[in-house]
Write an enzyme that holds these catalytic residues in place. Structure first.
Site, PDB file in Angstrom:
ATOM      1  N   GLN A 151       1.137  -6.448   1.696  1.00 35.28           N
ATOM      2  CA  GLN A 151       0.745  -5.261   2.454  1.00 35.28           C
ATOM      3  C   GLN A 151       1.210  -5.389   3.907  1.00 35.28           C
ATOM      4  O   GLN A 151       0.399  -5.469   4.842  1.00 35.28           O
ATOM      5  CB  GLN A 151      -0.775  -5.068   2.375  1.00 35.28           C
ATOM      6  CG  GLN A 151      -1.283  -4.708   0.988  1.00 35.28           C
ATOM      7  CD  GLN A 151      -0.763  -3.357   0.514  1.00 35.28           C
ATOM      8  OE1 GLN A 151      -0.810  -2.367   1.229  1.00 35.28           O
ATOM      9  NE2 GLN A 151      -0.234  -3.322  -0.712  1.00 35.28           N
ATOM     10  N   ASP A 203       1.342  -7.024  -9.489  1.00 30.26           N
ATOM     11  CA  ASP A 203       1.732  -6.346  -8.261  1.00 30.26           C
ATOM     12  C   ASP A 203       1.070  -4.966  -8.266  1.00 30.26           C
ATOM     13  O   ASP A 203       0.843  -4.385  -9.327  1.00 30.26           O
ATOM     14  CB  ASP A 203       3.246  -6.208  -8.220  1.00 30.26           C
ATOM     15  CG  ASP A 203       3.720  -5.344  -7.075  1.00 30.26           C
ATOM     16  OD1 ASP A 203       3.431  -5.698  -5.918  1.00 30.26           O
ATOM     17  OD2 ASP A 203       4.362  -4.314  -7.343  1.00 30.26           O
ATOM     18  N   ASP A 220       1.766  -1.837  -5.899  1.00 25.79           N
ATOM     19  CA  ASP A 220       2.589  -0.645  -5.691  1.00 25.79           C
ATOM     20  C   ASP A 220       3.860  -0.688  -6.539  1.00 25.79           C
ATOM     21  O   ASP A 220       4.669  -1.607  -6.406  1.00 25.79           O
ATOM     22  CB  ASP A 220       2.942  -0.513  -4.213  1.00 25.79           C
ATOM     23  CG  ASP A 220       1.700  -0.448  -3.341  1.00 25.79           C
ATOM     24  OD1 ASP A 220       0.907   0.475  -3.536  1.00 25.79           O
ATOM     25  OD2 ASP A 220       1.521  -1.343  -2.490  1.00 25.79           O
TER      26      ASP A 220
END
Length: 197
Positions: free
Chosen positions: A51, A7, A9
Site C-alpha cells: 500500500q 494479494d 488489488d
C-alpha cells in the site's frame, strides 16, 4: 496450519489505484466461491498487500480499516472470513515520513508472509501465495511458499527467473483455487500410496 496468502488489488478485489472508498470495492470474478473452496480445503486466508499510497500521502493507514471492513462484508456473503490482513505502507520514493523508506515487507520481499507465519503458526512450505504480478510470486517463493499467478493482464514485465516462475498460472482466482485443489488431491493420493506400501 497452512494458508493462502492473497494479494488484494487485482487479485481479490478489482484494481482501482489508491482506492479506499468502500463504494468502489468489488470482489474480482468468482473470488467469493474461490475463497469458499480454499476454506473447505482447510486453508487459512490472509491478505498481504503493498500500500505505497500511504507513503505517497494518497491516504492514511486509518483509511485501510474502512477497506478491511468492506472486504469483510463482501466475503461474509459467502460465509468466508479472513484470518489476517497485512499491508506494507512503505515506499522508498514516498513523501510521508516515516513511511518513505526501504523495508523488508514490501513485495517482492517476503516480510509480510514471514510475519504472518510467525504470528499464526503457518507452515509456509504447505502454503500458497497468489497474486496478479510477478512481485507477488517472488515474495511467495522467497518465503518458501508455492505460488500462483493470476494472469489478468496486470503483469506487463515478464522477466522470469527461478524466483519469478509460478507453480500455477490461472486466468482468475477461482480457476487458481480449482487447480490448487487438484494438486492437493494428487499430493494426498501420493501420501496414501506411500503409507500403504
Amino acid at each position: 496450519m497452512r494458508a493462502i496468502f492473497l494479494d488484494k488489488d487485482g487479485t481479490l478485489i478489482e484494481n482501482v489505484p489508491h482506492n479506499v472508498n468502500p463504494e468502489l470495492i468489488a470482489l474480482t470474478w468468482l473470488a467469493g466461491p474461490a475463497l469458499q473452496l480454499f476454506q473447505q480445503m482447510g486453508y487459512a486466508l490472509f491478505v498481504v498487500s503493498n500500500q505505497p499510497g500511504i507513503a505517497h500521502g494518497c491516504f492514511t493507514e486509518a483509511s485501510l480499516e474502512t477497506v478491511r471492513h468492506r472486504l469483510a462484508e463482501l466475503l461474509a456473503q459467502y460465509g468466508v472470513s479472513l484470518n489476517g490482513f497485512y499491508y506494507c505502507p512503505h515506499s522508498a520514493d514516498g513523501m510521508v515520513a516515516p513511511y518513505a523508506t526501504q523495508c523488508a515487507c514490501r513485495k517482492p520481499e517476503p516480510g509480510m508472509l514471514r510475519r504472518a507465519a510467525q504470528e499464526h503458526g503457518i507452515d509456509l512450505a504447505r502454503s500458497w501465495m497468489i497474486g496478479d504480478i510477478l512481485d507477488d510470486v517472488e515474495a511467495g517463493m522467497r518465503a518458501g511458499c508455492r505460488t500462483a499467478l493470476i494472469d489478468n493482464g496486470n503483469e506487463t514485465h515478464w522477466h522470469l527467473s527461478a524466483l519469478r516462475t509460478p507453480h500455477v498460472i490461472a486466468p482468475d482466482l477461482h480457476a487458481a483455487a480449482q487447480r490448487i485443489a487438484l494438486l492437493d488431491e494428487v499430493a494426498a493420493g501420493r501420501r496414501r500410496e506411500a503409507g500403504g506400501s
